[in-house]
Design a protein around this motif. Structure first.
Motif, mmCIF file in Angstrom:
data_model
loop_
_atom_site.group_PDB
_atom_site.id
_atom_site.type_symbol
_atom_site.label_atom_id
_atom_site.label_comp_id
_atom_site.label_asym_id
_atom_site.label_seq_id
_atom_site.Cartn_x
_atom_site.Cartn_y
_atom_site.Cartn_z
ATOM 1 N N GLU A 59 57.390 16.112 1.620
ATOM 2 C CA GLU A 59 56.485 16.033 0.472
ATOM 3 C C GLU A 59 55.502 14.873 0.600
ATOM 4 N N MET A 60 55.863 13.860 1.373
ATOM 5 C CA MET A 60 54.987 12.706 1.568
ATOM 6 C C MET A 60 54.038 12.917 2.747
ATOM 7 N N GLY A 61 54.157 14.062 3.424
ATOM 8 C CA GLY A 61 53.302 14.344 4.571
ATOM 9 C C GLY A 61 53.755 13.657 5.847
ATOM 10 N N ARG A 62 54.949 13.140 5.863
ATOM 11 C CA ARG A 62 55.500 12.454 7.044
ATOM 12 C C ARG A 62 56.332 13.473 7.833
ATOM 13 N N TYR A 63 55.610 14.429 8.424
ATOM 14 C CA TYR A 63 56.225 15.615 8.993
ATOM 15 C C TYR A 63 57.136 15.338 10.184
ATOM 16 N N ASP A 64 56.731 14.463 11.083
ATOM 17 C CA ASP A 64 57.568 14.172 12.255
ATOM 18 C C ASP A 64 58.913 13.583 11.832
ATOM 19 N N GLU A 65 58.885 12.686 10.859
ATOM 20 C CA GLU A 65 60.123 12.085 10.360
ATOM 21 C C GLU A 65 60.974 13.132 9.639
ATOM 22 N N ALA A 66 60.329 14.015 8.899
ATOM 23 C CA ALA A 66 61.054 15.066 8.182
ATOM 24 C C ALA A 66 61.768 15.985 9.170
ATOM 25 N N ILE A 67 61.075 16.364 10.225
ATOM 26 C CA ILE A 67 61.690 17.228 11.239
ATOM 27 C C ILE A 67 62.921 16.554 11.830
ATOM 28 N N LYS A 68 62.835 15.259 12.117
ATOM 29 C CA LYS A 68 63.993 14.541 12.669
ATOM 30 C C LYS A 68 65.166 14.564 11.696
ATOM 31 N N LYS A 69 64.888 14.432 10.410
ATOM 32 C CA LYS A 69 65.961 14.480 9.409
ATOM 33 C C LYS A 69 66.588 15.864 9.372
ATOM 34 N N TYR A 70 65.757 16.913 9.392
ATOM 35 C CA TYR A 70 66.303 18.272 9.388
ATOM 36 C C TYR A 70 67.112 18.533 10.656
ATOM 37 N N GLU A 71 66.677 17.968 11.766
ATOM 38 C CA GLU A 71 67.450 18.119 13.005
ATOM 39 C C GLU A 71 68.808 17.422 12.876
ATOM 40 N N LYS A 72 68.843 16.286 12.190
ATOM 41 C CA LYS A 72 70.115 15.598 11.949
ATOM 42 C C LYS A 72 71.031 16.465 11.085
ATOM 43 N N VAL A 73 70.463 17.072 10.057
ATOM 44 C CA VAL A 73 71.243 17.972 9.202
ATOM 45 C C VAL A 73 71.843 19.084 10.054
ATOM 46 N N LEU A 74 71.034 19.671 10.924
ATOM 47 C CA LEU A 74 71.501 20.783 11.749
ATOM 48 C C LEU A 74 72.501 20.330 12.812
ATOM 49 N N GLU A 75 72.410 19.093 13.217
ATOM 50 C CA GLU A 75 73.412 18.530 14.121
ATOM 51 C C GLU A 75 74.769 18.459 13.397
ATOM 52 N N LEU A 76 74.718 18.066 12.130
ATOM 53 C CA LEU A 76 75.942 17.953 11.334
ATOM 54 C C LEU A 76 76.458 19.316 10.880
ATOM 55 N N ASN A 77 75.527 20.220 10.592
ATOM 56 C CA ASN A 77 75.888 21.551 10.102
ATOM 57 C C ASN A 77 74.876 22.571 10.618
#
Length: 113
Positions: A59-77
């Protein structure tokens, strides 16, 4: 440390997570990120907190950081469908803006008017 029964996430991490969501819902995304970061520091495997950080960053337009967070989520689940969807949408958004014919031409056109 007190833990919630079925989730295994400490009450402290859950509190920090809820505070982060509260700030996010009230438009204070930087504050939200601070609380969500504290939540994942306390509970590094707290999938929902990582996901909420991804949503905030998106939502803040920080797309690269957001993708890394979603990748962390997918690593966990790996089955986390929201993270799969959100990551794909951001990647599509990035490709759209990179390929958009108006990305440089429109500003030139508008400046010449």
């Amino acid at each position: 440390m007190a833990q919630s029964g079925s989730t295994g996430i400490t009450l402290e991490a859950q509190y920090l997570y809820r505070q982060g969501l509260h700030f996010k819902e009230n438009g204070k995304k930087e504050d939200a990120l601070k609380y969500l970061k504290m939540a994942v520091c306390v509970a590094p495997h707290f999938c929902d907190a990582h996901n909420a950080m991804g949503n905030c960053l998106d939502e803040m337009g920080r797309y690269d950081e957001a993708i890394k967070k979603y990748e962390k989520v997918l690593e966990l689940n790996p089955e986390h469908t929201e993270a799969q969807f959100k990551r794909a949408m951001i990647e599509k958004k990035i490709r759209y803006y990179e390929e958009a014919p108006f990305s440089t031409g429109l500003s030139t056109l508008l400046c010449s008017i």
